[in-house]
Design an enzyme around this catalytic site. Structure first.
Site, PDB file in Angstrom:
ATOM      1  CG  ASP A  93       7.621  10.424   8.122  1.00  0.00           C
ATOM      2  OD1 ASP A  93       8.634  10.233   8.828  1.00  0.00           O
ATOM      3  OD2 ASP A  93       7.665  10.481   6.881  1.00  0.00           O
TER       4      ASP A  93
ATOM      5  CE  LYS B  80       8.841   3.591   7.161  1.00  0.00           C
ATOM      6  NZ  LYS B  80       8.980   4.945   7.771  1.00  0.00           N
TER       7      LYS B  80
ATOM      8  CB  THR C 196       8.784  19.201   3.183  1.00  0.00           C
ATOM      9  OG1 THR C 196       8.841  17.824   3.573  1.00  0.00           O
ATOM     10  CG2 THR C 196       8.393  19.291   1.718  1.00  0.00           C
TER      11      THR C 196
ATOM     12  CG  ASP D  29       8.856  16.231   7.185  1.00  0.00           C
ATOM     13  OD1 ASP D  29       8.721  17.256   6.486  1.00  0.00           O
ATOM     14  OD2 ASP D  29       9.029  15.104   6.699  1.00  0.00           O
TER      15      ASP D  29
ATOM     16  CE  LYS E  75       6.436  15.540   3.960  1.00  0.00           C
ATOM     17  NZ  LYS E  75       7.555  15.502   2.993  1.00  0.00           N
TER      18      LYS E  75
ATOM     19  CB  ILE F 150      -0.970   0.018   1.197  1.00  0.00           C
ATOM     20  CG1 ILE F 150      -0.213  -0.098   2.522  1.00  0.00           C
ATOM     21  CG2 ILE F 150      -1.994  -1.096   1.063  1.00  0.00           C
ATOM     22  CD1 ILE F 150      -1.110   0.000   3.752  1.00  0.00           C
TER      23      ILE F 150
ATOM     24  CB  SER G  75      15.505   2.167   2.609  1.00  0.00           C
ATOM     25  OG  SER G  75      16.517   2.863   1.927  1.00  0.00           O
ATOM     26  CB  SER G  76      10.515   1.490   4.100  1.00  0.00           C
ATOM     27  OG  SER G  76       9.944   2.711   3.659  1.00  0.00           O
TER      28      SER G  76
ATOM     29  CG  ASN H  14       5.016  13.288   6.857  1.00  0.00           C
ATOM     30  OD1 ASN H  14       5.063  12.319   6.101  1.00  0.00           O
ATOM     31  ND2 ASN H  14       6.046  14.087   7.037  1.00  0.00           N
TER      32      ASN H  14
ATOM     33  NE  ARG I 174       6.405  -0.596  -4.807  1.00  0.00           N
ATOM     34  CZ  ARG I 174       6.873  -1.824  -4.686  1.00  0.00           C
ATOM     35  NH1 ARG I 174       7.971  -2.032  -3.978  1.00  0.00           N
ATOM     36  NH2 ARG I 174       6.266  -2.845  -5.260  1.00  0.00           N
ATOM     37  N   GLY I 175       8.735   3.502   0.096  1.00  0.00           N
ATOM     38  CA  GLY I 175       9.690   4.562   0.372  1.00  0.00           C
ATOM     39  C   GLY I 175      11.018   4.220  -0.258  1.00  0.00           C
TER      40      GLY I 175
ATOM     41  CB  VAL J 224       3.709   0.716   3.776  1.00  0.00           C
ATOM     42  CG1 VAL J 224       2.570   0.608   4.795  1.00  0.00           C
ATOM     43  CG2 VAL J 224       4.757   1.714   4.262  1.00  0.00           C
TER      44      VAL J 224
END
Length: 391
Positions: free
Chosen positions: A170, A52, A189, A152, A154, A29, A34-35, A157, A31-32, A37
């Site tokens: 986050d 995650k 950001t 952070d 926003k 559901i 290096s991760s 998040n 993506r990051g 979800v």
């Protein structure tokens, strides 16, 4: 666990036996760098969660080494546990750590990010903005009560649950502050950075920044919810940063014509360049924008009943005239000449634009919702949309 044919980024079962014994991972559901979800199901209860899965087996694309990533994740876990239990902060359910992977199991927010919700509806009404911003401010107030600054905040998040309740998430940039401590790192950001954050990075004699940066970010979020684009964004980043430093924004766009004074006043108080003068969270939550008027019944009121009857008669007369009124619609030539000044057309235009170009208007420093209408003059681009719609 059922085998999924084209699954990638799925770690080896031996890496986290406890996780796989307790949860059954499902579809991806999110993506990051290096991760990944995944939705997952707790085997004993059948409850759904979001897992995650952080890959520590190699350096991430931005060059962060494994030890740094592991330490940062442990710090985030520590902070998440400090703020656990609040209704407007994401709940960390479980943690599993191995040599190559870290599994963080969170409550599942089925409505996803506030960013994506805003993209789908274009703008929020004052009522919905009030509902969301009250929860955001209360969540941030709780975070600050634990001497933590998020750094952070926003729409990306902020998650939304089944009832569109806020879940702040986050905490990767969050930090626990000591009494009187000031920070100097540049993180966050760009469009949501507070002026004092920029100054701390630019000037050697800058006093640093503290929890007030989250209050500024709340002002940027509120502005964005009401009109669909952030206050300081510019395609030239140096211009955007200068606008932030000077607190330069305006309520002159057509979208603001339909918005009352109270939300504008609260935004003015949140987006104050000097942090010592900026409104605090307690004052913000007490602002007239969040006040609701309770209607009390005081028995029979002859004047009130008569007024209600007159309103009903006027409404009936207007309803009878509705077909004749509808026949006198806005001429197409007027709609094509300046469509964006008409509220109904403005919603249609923005809605179509975000649906057509939603794949492009994504998250990141170089792209956002405000960039959509920056490639050519607004009137030219929006007239083009209306022309396409009329075909």
């Amino acid at each position: 666990m059922a085998k999924e044919e084209d699954d990638d980024n799925l770690p080896d079962k031996d890496a986290a036996k406890e996780f796989y014994a307790k949860y059954e991972p499902k579809e991806i559901i999110g993506r990051g760098i290096s991760s990944t979800v995944r939705r997952c199901i707790e085997k004993d209860s059948g409850r759904e969660y979001a897992a995650k899965i952080i890959d520590l087996s190699q350096e991430s694309q931005d060059g962060v080494d494994t030890h740094t990533m592991r330490d940062a994740t442990r710090q985030e876990i520590h902070i998440l546990r400090m703020v656990a239990g609040h209704p407007y902060i994401i709940e960390l359910q479980d943690v599993f750590e191995s040599e190559t992977f870290i599994f963080l199991v969170f409550e599942l927010c089925k409505n996803g990010e506030l960013f994506d919700y805003l993209t789908s509806v274009v703008t929020l009404s004052e009522k919905k903005t009030r509902y969301i911003m009250r929860q955001v401010l209360e969540g941030v107030r709780y975070v600050h009560s634990k001497s933590i600054v998020h750094r952070d905040l926003k729409p990306e998040n902020i998650l939304l649950d089944d009832q569109l309740n806020v879940k702040i998430t986050d905490f990767g940039f969050a930090k626990v502050l000591k009494d009187g401590e000031k920070l100097f790192e540049l993180c966050g950001t760009p469009g949501y950075l507070a002026p004092e954050t920029l100054k701390a990075n630019m000037f050697d004699d800058a006093p640093g920044y503290s929890m007030e940066v989250d209050v500024w970010a709340c002002g940027v979020i509120m502005f964005t919810l009401l009109v669909g684009c952030p206050p300081f964004w510019h395609r030239k980043q140096m211009v955007m940063l200068r606008n932030i430093m000077e607190g330069k924004y305006s309520f002159t766009s057509p979208e603001w014509a339909d918005i009352s004074e109270d939300p504008k006043d609260l935004i003015r108080r949140l987006l104050v360049v000097e942090p010592n003068v900026r409104i605090d969270l307690e004052e913000a939550l007490s602002h007239p924008f969040f006040n609701t008027v309770a209607i009390k019944s005081s028995g029979f009121n002859a004047r009130g009943k008569l007024r209600l009857a007159l309103l009903c008669v006027r409404a009936a007369v207007r309803l009878r005239r509705l077909p004749h009124t509808a026949a006198r619609a806005v001429p197409l030539r007027d709609a094509l000449r300046d469509p964006y000044t008409m509220r109904a057309l403005r919603k249609v235009i923005d809605g179509c634009a975000f649906r057509v170009y939603g794949h492009w208007v994504k998250k990141g420093e170089g792209q956002n919702r405000a960039a959509l209408f920056e490639n050519m003059p607004k009137t030219e681009l929006k007239s083009l949309y209306v022309s396409n719609l009329s075909r």
